[in-house]
Design a protein around this motif. Structure first.
Motif, PDB file in Angstrom:
ATOM      1  N   GLN A 153      85.288  24.700   1.691  1.00  0.00           N
ATOM      2  CA  GLN A 153      86.128  25.244   0.677  1.00  0.00           C
ATOM      3  C   GLN A 153      86.820  26.200   1.379  1.00  0.00           C
ATOM      4  O   GLN A 153      86.644  26.840   2.339  1.00  0.00           O
ATOM      5  CB  GLN A 153      85.148  25.798  -0.309  1.00  0.00           C
ATOM      6  CG  GLN A 153      84.113  25.090  -0.922  1.00  0.00           C
ATOM      7  CD  GLN A 153      84.721  23.865  -1.780  1.00  0.00           C
ATOM      8  OE1 GLN A 153      85.430  24.178  -2.701  1.00  0.00           O
ATOM      9  NE2 GLN A 153      84.112  22.765  -1.607  1.00  0.00           N
ATOM     10  N   ASN A 154      88.273  26.037   0.774  1.00  0.00           N
ATOM     11  CA  ASN A 154      89.158  27.046   1.377  1.00  0.00           C
ATOM     12  C   ASN A 154      90.031  27.890   0.383  1.00  0.00           C
ATOM     13  O   ASN A 154      91.095  27.440  -0.177  1.00  0.00           O
ATOM     14  CB  ASN A 154      90.229  26.169   2.119  1.00  0.00           C
ATOM     15  CG  ASN A 154      91.365  27.081   2.707  1.00  0.00           C
ATOM     16  OD1 ASN A 154      92.769  26.710   2.604  1.00  0.00           O
ATOM     17  ND2 ASN A 154      91.043  28.378   3.342  1.00  0.00           N
ATOM     18  N   ASP A 159      94.691  32.584   4.087  1.00  0.00           N
ATOM     19  CA  ASP A 159      94.041  33.243   4.925  1.00  0.00           C
ATOM     20  C   ASP A 159      93.036  32.376   6.318  1.00  0.00           C
ATOM     21  O   ASP A 159      92.727  32.796   7.035  1.00  0.00           O
ATOM     22  CB  ASP A 159      93.108  34.332   4.371  1.00  0.00           C
ATOM     23  CG  ASP A 159      92.266  33.347   3.476  1.00  0.00           C
ATOM     24  OD1 ASP A 159      91.814  32.271   3.673  1.00  0.00           O
ATOM     25  OD2 ASP A 159      91.386  34.264   2.818  1.00  0.00           O
ATOM     26  N   CYS A 160      93.287  31.059   5.823  1.00  0.00           N
ATOM     27  CA  CYS A 160      92.507  29.954   6.675  1.00  0.00           C
ATOM     28  C   CYS A 160      90.949  30.113   6.805  1.00  0.00           C
ATOM     29  O   CYS A 160      90.522  29.495   7.898  1.00  0.00           O
ATOM     30  CB  CYS A 160      93.119  30.081   8.008  1.00  0.00           C
ATOM     31  SG  CYS A 160      94.906  29.733   8.217  1.00  0.00           S
ATOM     32  N   CYS A 229      98.256  32.011   9.373  1.00  0.00           N
ATOM     33  CA  CYS A 229      97.118  32.580   8.790  1.00  0.00           C
ATOM     34  C   CYS A 229      97.116  34.154   8.450  1.00  0.00           C
ATOM     35  O   CYS A 229      97.945  34.877   9.265  1.00  0.00           O
ATOM     36  CB  CYS A 229      95.884  32.299   9.706  1.00  0.00           C
ATOM     37  SG  CYS A 229      95.544  30.418   9.917  1.00  0.00           S
ATOM     38  N   LEU A 230      96.681  34.365   7.578  1.00  0.00           N
ATOM     39  CA  LEU A 230      96.751  36.092   7.121  1.00  0.00           C
ATOM     40  C   LEU A 230      95.799  36.688   8.374  1.00  0.00           C
ATOM     41  O   LEU A 230      95.037  36.141   9.044  1.00  0.00           O
ATOM     42  CB  LEU A 230      95.953  36.353   5.922  1.00  0.00           C
ATOM     43  CG  LEU A 230      96.847  35.795   4.663  1.00  0.00           C
ATOM     44  CD1 LEU A 230      96.025  36.289   3.374  1.00  0.00           C
ATOM     45  CD2 LEU A 230      98.282  36.474   4.765  1.00  0.00           C
ATOM     46  N   ILE A 258      99.056  36.862  20.390  1.00  0.00           N
ATOM     47  CA  ILE A 258      97.740  35.871  20.236  1.00  0.00           C
ATOM     48  C   ILE A 258      97.265  36.355  19.220  1.00  0.00           C
ATOM     49  O   ILE A 258      97.008  37.689  18.704  1.00  0.00           O
ATOM     50  CB  ILE A 258      97.038  36.418  21.486  1.00  0.00           C
ATOM     51  CG1 ILE A 258      95.886  35.184  21.899  1.00  0.00           C
ATOM     52  CG2 ILE A 258      96.401  37.736  21.495  1.00  0.00           C
ATOM     53  CD1 ILE A 258      95.355  35.179  22.768  1.00  0.00           C
ATOM     54  N   ASP A 259      96.913  35.363  18.076  1.00  0.00           N
ATOM     55  CA  ASP A 259      96.094  35.545  16.948  1.00  0.00           C
ATOM     56  C   ASP A 259      94.385  35.649  17.181  1.00  0.00           C
ATOM     57  O   ASP A 259      94.142  35.629  18.479  1.00  0.00           O
ATOM     58  CB  ASP A 259      96.385  34.510  16.090  1.00  0.00           C
ATOM     59  CG  ASP A 259      95.991  33.186  16.119  1.00  0.00           C
ATOM     60  OD1 ASP A 259      94.972  33.039  17.077  1.00  0.00           O
ATOM     61  OD2 ASP A 259      96.452  32.238  15.757  1.00  0.00           O
ATOM     62  N   SER A 260      93.882  35.906  15.954  1.00  0.00           N
ATOM     63  CA  SER A 260      92.349  36.240  16.049  1.00  0.00           C
ATOM     64  C   SER A 260      91.605  34.901  16.471  1.00  0.00           C
ATOM     65  O   SER A 260      90.411  35.179  17.031  1.00  0.00           O
ATOM     66  CB  SER A 260      92.031  36.467  14.924  1.00  0.00           C
ATOM     67  OG  SER A 260      92.011  35.804  13.885  1.00  0.00           O
ATOM     68  N   CYS A 261      92.172  33.695  16.821  1.00  0.00           N
ATOM     69  CA  CYS A 261      91.628  32.561  17.085  1.00  0.00           C
ATOM     70  C   CYS A 261      91.810  32.168  18.678  1.00  0.00           C
ATOM     71  O   CYS A 261      91.793  31.220  19.094  1.00  0.00           O
ATOM     72  CB  CYS A 261      92.007  31.284  16.241  1.00  0.00           C
ATOM     73  SG  CYS A 261      90.941  31.480  14.722  1.00  0.00           S
TER      74      CYS A 261
END
Length: 372
Positions: A153-154, A159-160, A229-230, A258-261
């Motif tokens: 579920q998304n 917000d990914c 993504c948020l 660089i993002d959180s991922c």
């Protein structure tokens, strides 16, 4: 059966004796009685009220009620069994064929218990999502677990963030239902890197001999990021290109994020900021192609030529000089040319002047005499 024998006699004188009779009764019975019941062998299911089966007996002659024997219920765990055996003999000792009825049933009032080695948790970024495993234990043996899920579920969209819940249920054969157990995994699905935007930074030329050159780190807070993504992305100085030779200097900062991922900005989506400035504290030098002096009589006056050289120029350049024009006292003339120069950084050269003097005289002298 019955049979009577009667004896009588009269003597010669005609006196008749009192008759005497003998009667025999007996039973003729060679058939065995038959035992009957409406009950049948079978399984009574779970937690039944066990009722003893009923038996009857039939015989061609009279027969009593069957004698029913049982050893009582026996069990192997939750599985119970009990057998009732009916028998009877008639008065002639003819024995019926024994009839047995066996009931089986299950005694189980305990609900199964579902267990799992997994636990609800966050799986981080872009994980391989493997469904949790569940097992069920029951006091009466092994049972299967039913696992249901609606899939990933998304709900947040941008917000990914994803989540998936697996719920395990189990019911034993006697309808005892286990308490359901759920495992929920959450994770971020993000494989696209953020973009960076340097438009909020006023870059350009800093002029001459600036006191401070902005560092790349001091500009990071002015960089805008845009991600699919948020969430925040970390901006950093990807590269610094410095040109510190000569008078014309420049520095270019290339920013990335660089993002959180851990997705880093693509090369073509990084942004850069360039500052230029001039380092020049030396004054220029003016030279002339001639020196001050007397040009003699009636010369052709040619303005002196001035050249300037500077540490920040390639070669020399010519200067226009200033003059107020010639002045004279009688035949004696004079004229001064002065050259000045200030470079782009405000360094002013020492002024250089050239002064010419000359005589303008085109009339012949006249000789006179005081005698004739």
């Amino acid at each position: 059966y019955t049979q009577t024998w009667t004896a009588n006699v009269s003597d010669a004188c005609g006196n008749q004796a009192e008759a005497v009779s003998v009667t025999y009764t007996w039973t003729v019975d060679t058939k065995a009685p038959v035992i009957m019941t409406d009950a049948e062998n079978g399984d009574l299911g779970c937690n039944p009220e066990v009722m003893e089966p009923m038996f009857t007996a039939e015989d061609n002659c009279e027969v009593g009620d069957p004698i029913v024997t049982t050893e009582g219920p026996s069990n192997d765990g939750c599985a119970y069994t009990q057998t009732w055996t009916a028998n009877v003999s008639d008065a002639c000792g003819n024995q019926a064929e024994a009839v047995s009825v066996t009931y089986t049933w299950t005694v189980d009032t305990e609900a199964p218990v579902i267990t799992t080695k997994n636990q609800s948790m966050d799986l981080g970024c872009n994980p391989e999502v493997i469904a949790p495993e569940f097992m069920a234990t029951d006091n009466c043996g092994s049972i299967e677990v039913e696992v249901s899920t609606e899939g990933p579920q998304n709900p947040g969209g941008w917000d990914c963030s994803y989540s998936q819940t697996w719920t395990a249920t189990a019911m034993d054969p006697c309808g005892n239902e286990a308490e359901s157990v759920s495992i929920t995994y959450t994770w971020i699905q993000d494989t696209l890197p953020p973009k960076v935007n340097c438009s909020a930074i006023e870059a350009g030329d800093l002029g001459c001999n600036p006191e401070e050159i902005p560092s790349g780190e001091s500009l990071i807070d002015l960089i805008d990021t845009d991600d699919n993504c948020l969430g925040s992305s970390e901006v950093f100085v990807y590269d610094t290109i410095l040109d510190d030779e000569g008078c014309d200097r420049s520095v270019t900062y290339i920013f990335s994020a660089i993002d959180s991922c851990g997705n880093e900005t693509y090369d073509f989506e990084r942004c850069s900021v360039t500052y230029t400035w001039t380092v020049d504290t030396e004054i220029p030098v003016i030279t002339a192609d001639s020196e001050s002096g007397d040009l003699g009589c009636n010369p052709e006056i040619v303005s002196p030529m001035f050249m300037v050289s500077d540490n920040c120029m390639d070669g020399e350049i010519g200067l226009e000089s200033e003059t107020e024009g010639p002045s004279n006292d009688g035949c004696a003339y004079t004229q001064t040319w002065t050259a000045n120069y200030t470079d782009a950084c405000g360094n002013q050269a020492e002024a250089v002047s050239v002064t010419y003097t000359w005589t303008v005289d085109t009339e012949a002298p006249v000789i006179t005499s005081d005698s004739q």
